[in-house]
Motif scaffolding. Structure first.
Motif, PDB file in Angstrom:
ATOM      1  N   LYS A  79       0.851  -1.196   0.000  1.00 48.49           N
ATOM      2  CA  LYS A  79       0.000   0.000   0.000  1.00 48.49           C
ATOM      3  C   LYS A  79       0.881   1.238   0.000  1.00 48.49           C
ATOM      4  O   LYS A  79       1.708   1.422   0.884  1.00 48.49           O
ATOM      5  CB  LYS A  79      -0.917   0.004   1.228  1.00 48.49           C
ATOM      6  CG  LYS A  79      -1.866   1.170   1.240  1.00 48.49           C
ATOM      7  CD  LYS A  79      -2.795   1.116   2.431  1.00 48.49           C
ATOM      8  CE  LYS A  79      -3.726   2.314   2.401  1.00 48.49           C
ATOM      9  NZ  LYS A  79      -4.571   2.382   3.567  1.00 48.49           N
ATOM     10  N   ALA A  81       1.750   5.378   0.049  1.00 48.91           N
ATOM     11  CA  ALA A  81       1.329   6.530   0.858  1.00 48.91           C
ATOM     12  C   ALA A  81       0.242   7.296   0.119  1.00 48.91           C
ATOM     13  O   ALA A  81       0.237   7.352  -1.116  1.00 48.91           O
ATOM     14  CB  ALA A  81       2.523   7.440   1.119  1.00 48.91           C
ATOM     15  N   PRO A  82      -0.697   7.907   0.858  1.00 47.79           N
ATOM     16  CA  PRO A  82      -1.723   8.707   0.192  1.00 47.79           C
ATOM     17  C   PRO A  82      -1.104   9.898  -0.536  1.00 47.79           C
ATOM     18  O   PRO A  82      -0.081  10.429  -0.119  1.00 47.79           O
ATOM     19  CB  PRO A  82      -2.631   9.182   1.332  1.00 47.79           C
ATOM     20  CG  PRO A  82      -2.020   8.753   2.601  1.00 47.79           C
ATOM     21  CD  PRO A  82      -0.839   7.889   2.302  1.00 47.79           C
ATOM     22  N   THR A  83      -1.741  10.302  -1.631  1.00 46.03           N
ATOM     23  CA  THR A  83      -1.290  11.468  -2.376  1.00 46.03           C
ATOM     24  C   THR A  83      -2.307  12.590  -2.214  1.00 46.03           C
ATOM     25  O   THR A  83      -3.459  12.349  -1.838  1.00 46.03           O
ATOM     26  CB  THR A  83      -1.094  11.140  -3.866  1.00 46.03           C
ATOM     27  OG1 THR A  83      -2.318  10.654  -4.397  1.00 46.03           O
ATOM     28  CG2 THR A  83       0.002  10.100  -4.056  1.00 46.03           C
ATOM     29  N   TYR A  84      -1.874  13.816  -2.501  1.00 48.88           N
ATOM     30  CA  TYR A  84      -2.682  15.004  -2.271  1.00 48.88           C
ATOM     31  C   TYR A  84      -2.681  15.884  -3.518  1.00 48.88           C
ATOM     32  O   TYR A  84      -1.789  15.764  -4.365  1.00 48.88           O
ATOM     33  CB  TYR A  84      -2.114  15.791  -1.077  1.00 48.88           C
ATOM     34  CG  TYR A  84      -2.105  15.004   0.201  1.00 48.88           C
ATOM     35  CD1 TYR A  84      -3.180  15.053   1.076  1.00 48.88           C
ATOM     36  CD2 TYR A  84      -1.037  14.177   0.542  1.00 48.88           C
ATOM     37  CE1 TYR A  84      -3.185  14.318   2.254  1.00 48.88           C
ATOM     38  CE2 TYR A  84      -1.037  13.446   1.719  1.00 48.88           C
ATOM     39  CZ  TYR A  84      -2.108  13.524   2.566  1.00 48.88           C
ATOM     40  OH  TYR A  84      -2.113  12.791   3.717  1.00 48.88           O
ATOM     41  N   GLN A 139       5.149  13.194  -7.307  1.00 51.22           N
ATOM     42  CA  GLN A 139       4.053  12.822  -6.405  1.00 51.22           C
ATOM     43  C   GLN A 139       3.961  13.857  -5.300  1.00 51.22           C
ATOM     44  O   GLN A 139       4.943  14.512  -4.955  1.00 51.22           O
ATOM     45  CB  GLN A 139       4.239  11.430  -5.820  1.00 51.22           C
ATOM     46  CG  GLN A 139       5.405  11.298  -4.870  1.00 51.22           C
ATOM     47  CD  GLN A 139       5.542   9.887  -4.315  1.00 51.22           C
ATOM     48  OE1 GLN A 139       5.189   8.926  -4.958  1.00 51.22           O
ATOM     49  NE2 GLN A 139       6.078   9.791  -3.118  1.00 51.22           N
ATOM     50  N   THR A 141       3.011  13.978  -1.473  1.00 49.41           N
ATOM     51  CA  THR A 141       2.759  13.143  -0.297  1.00 49.41           C
ATOM     52  C   THR A 141       3.187  13.887   0.956  1.00 49.41           C
ATOM     53  O   THR A 141       3.855  14.912   0.899  1.00 49.41           O
ATOM     54  CB  THR A 141       3.537  11.814  -0.383  1.00 49.41           C
ATOM     55  OG1 THR A 141       4.919  12.098  -0.586  1.00 49.41           O
ATOM     56  CG2 THR A 141       3.034  10.930  -1.505  1.00 49.41           C
ATOM     57  N   ARG A 142       2.798  13.329   2.084  1.00 48.41           N
ATOM     58  CA  ARG A 142       3.148  13.916   3.382  1.00 48.41           C
ATOM     59  C   ARG A 142       4.484  13.353   3.844  1.00 48.41           C
ATOM     60  O   ARG A 142       4.702  12.144   3.862  1.00 48.41           O
ATOM     61  CB  ARG A 142       2.079  13.594   4.422  1.00 48.41           C
ATOM     62  CG  ARG A 142       2.383  14.183   5.809  1.00 48.41           C
ATOM     63  CD  ARG A 142       1.321  13.853   6.832  1.00 48.41           C
ATOM     64  NE  ARG A 142       0.004  14.280   6.423  1.00 48.41           N
ATOM     65  CZ  ARG A 142      -0.482  15.514   6.590  1.00 48.41           C
ATOM     66  NH1 ARG A 142       0.251  16.432   7.159  1.00 48.41           N
ATOM     67  NH2 ARG A 142      -1.694  15.808   6.191  1.00 48.41           N
TER      68      ARG A 142
END
Length: 181
Positions: A79, A81-84, A139, A141-142
Motif C-alpha cells: 500500500k 502513501a496517500p497522495t494530495y 508525487q 505526499t506527506r
C-alpha cells in the motif's frame, strides 16, 4: 565504582517524553498500546550511555528489530502513501537541518557522483546528468519527520524501486543506506 548515565548532548529526557506523549493518538486500546510502546522505547533510549558504544549499539539494534517486526505486522508493504492535490502542498516547506537554509552546501554538478555499492549487480557511479536522464515521476505526499512535525511536499525524481531494479539490487536486502550531499 558506579557510572553516571549521560544523556545525548542537547537532549532533555523530560521534554523528549513530553513531546512523544503529544503524538499519542486517540485512546483506543490498540492505538494506545502502539503509542505506549513508542514512548517506552524513547524512554528506554534516553537512559542509554551514548559514550558506551557497544551497549548503546546493542540496545539500538534490538529496538530496530522490534520496530521491523511491529511494522511488518501493522502495515501492508504493497500500500502506497496517500497522495494530495497541488493545493495541499505546505508553503513554504520546512527546511530542517543543523544549519540555516542559506548555508546549505552547493552541489557541483560537474564533480558530483552517486556512488552505488552493497548488494547490487552494477556498482557504477552516476553523474547528475545520468540521474536526470532516467524516467522521472512526481508525487505529492506527506513527509513525516522523526522529530514530530509533518508537511505535504511535491517530490520529483526516479522512483527508488526503479533505480534499484536498474542497478540489480538484491531484493533480499532489508535496508538502503545513503548520505546526503
Amino acid at each position: 565504582m558506579s557510572r553516571l548515565r549521560k544523556n545525548p548532548p542537547g537532549v532533555d529526557p523530560k521534554l523528549l517524553i513530553k513531546d512523544a506523549a503529544k503524538l499519542m493518538p486517540d485512546p483506543t486500546r490498540r492505538l494506545f498500546l502502539r503509542g505506549g510502546a513508542s514512548v517506552g522505547a524513547l524512554a528506554f533510549l534516553t537512559g542509554c550511555d551514548i559514550i558506551d558504544g557497544p551497549s548503546a549499539e546493542k540496545a539500538l539494534v534490538q529496538v530496530s528489530y522490534f520496530n521491523d517486526r511491529v511494522q511488518a505486522w501493522l502495515f501492508n508493504p504493497n500500500k502506497l502513501a496517500p497522495t494530495y492535490p497541488d493545493s495541499a502542498v505546505t508553503r513554504p516547506f520546512p527546511f530542517n537541518a543543523y544549519y540555516p537554509e542559506e548555508d546549505a552546501p552547493e552541489v557541483d554538478k560537474e564533480d558530483y557522483k552517486l556512488e552505488v555499492g552493497g548488494l547490487v549487480d552494477s556498482k557504477k557511479s552516476w553523474t547528475l546528468d545520468e540521474l536526470y536522464a532516467l524516467p522521472q515521476e512526481t508525487q505529492i505526499t506527506r513527509h513525516i519527520c522523526v522529530e514530530g512535525w509533518s508537511a505535504i511536499g511535491k517530490w520529483s525524481g526516479t522512483p527508488l524501486r526503479d533505480f534499484l531494479a536498474r542497478v540489480g539490487a538484491d531484493t533480499r536486502a532489508q535496508y538502503v543506506w545513503f548520505r546526503c550531499a
